[in-house]
Design an enzyme around this catalytic site. Structure first.
Site, mmCIF file in Angstrom:
data_model
loop_
_atom_site.group_PDB
_atom_site.id
_atom_site.type_symbol
_atom_site.label_atom_id
_atom_site.label_comp_id
_atom_site.label_asym_id
_atom_site.label_seq_id
_atom_site.Cartn_x
_atom_site.Cartn_y
_atom_site.Cartn_z
ATOM 1 N N VAL A 1 7.493 -2.054 7.236
ATOM 2 C CA VAL A 1 7.423 -0.594 7.226
ATOM 3 C C VAL A 1 8.043 -0.072 5.938
ATOM 4 C CG1 VAL A 1 8.096 1.512 8.427
ATOM 5 C CG2 VAL A 1 7.578 -0.565 9.729
ATOM 6 N N LYS A 2 7.269 0.682 5.203
ATOM 7 C CA LYS A 2 7.720 1.248 3.929
ATOM 8 C C LYS A 2 8.304 2.636 4.193
ATOM 9 C CE LYS A 2 5.717 0.953 -0.717
ATOM 10 N NZ LYS A 2 4.441 1.056 -1.446
ATOM 11 N N LEU A 3 9.550 2.830 3.751
ATOM 12 C CA LEU A 3 10.217 4.118 3.919
ATOM 13 C C LEU A 3 10.724 4.608 2.565
ATOM 14 C CD1 LEU A 3 12.404 3.404 7.090
ATOM 15 C CD2 LEU A 3 10.193 4.580 7.016
ATOM 16 N N THR B 1 0.859 -1.179 0.000
ATOM 17 C CA THR B 1 0.000 0.000 0.000
ATOM 18 C C THR B 1 0.899 1.234 0.000
ATOM 19 O OG1 THR B 1 -0.100 0.280 2.416
ATOM 20 C CG2 THR B 1 -1.688 -1.249 1.421
#
Length: 214
Positions: free
Chosen positions: A82-84, A27
């Protein structure tokens, strides 16, 4: 190659999951906003549907806040990574989060150099954006193949996610390059099922079957 769906729409996720081919979900803030919800709420709902990794993007832009937000997102469900966005602060945050056993998906990757740095910092996933490079006249799949080579040649545990997929050709090229994962929009997944010769064959089989009943 693992197949993720790139969406925050629950109906689309349920549909593709029912095919038996879905390995995970990615997402981003834009996809979440389209659904009129929040990231924590939506990833909880997705986790109830899909047994696989789910990327949830942190919105902070300094390392300290990224770490704090990353911990909060990871605490929602064991499947959350966790998307960074690729930047210096994200590298710093990745080093800390990965040392705590929190998986990081470094996104907005546009060069093998960026992927190399992310992998060295401990990112579980790196997401090269294929279609967006095509948009500016580069060949995104060349960059993707180079990234896969770099990650594999040096034995990183990092997996490469082909992102910004615009059509079935991108998926085929990602698979041919040995990419670990492709995260694919719903419409492209539907296109991958279809072929005019398959449709033609089905129609002929049905027609012949109906003749045989007469």
């Amino acid at each position: 190659m693992k197949i993720f769906i790139d969406t925050a729409n629950l109906d689309m996720i349920r549909e593709i999951n029912s095919w038996g081919v879905l390995d995970g979900v990615t997402t981003n803030p834009s996809l979440i906003a389209k659904e009129g919800t929040t990231t924590p709420a939506r990833v909880r709902e997705i986790a109830a549907i899909v047994d696989g990794p789910i990327s949830a993007e942190a919105m902070s832009m300094d390392a300290e806040s990224m770490i704090r937000e990353g911990r909060e997102l990871a605490a929602i469900h064991p499947s959350i990574n966790v998307k960074l966005p690729m930047c210096v602060d994200a590298l710093k945050a990745t080093k800390v989060l990965s040392s705590e056993g929190i998986d990081v998906n470094m996104t907005l990757i546009f060069s093998p150099n960026q992927a190399l740095l992310a992998a060295k910092a401990g990112a579980r996933y790196v997401s090269p954006f294929v279609g967006r490079l095509d948009d500016i006249g580069s060949y995104g799949c060349d960059m993707l193949a180079q990234t896969v080579d770099v990650v594999r040649d040096y034995g990183f545990e990092t997996e490469v996610i082909a992102a910004s997929i615009r059509g079935p050709v991108h998926v085929m090229e990602a698979a041919a390059a040995g990419c670990h994962i492709a995260t694919i929009p719903y419409d492209v997944l539907k296109q991958m099922v279809s072929h005019p010769k398959t449709d033609e064959g089905i129609k002929k089989f049905i027609a012949d079957y109906e003749k045989s009943k007469r």
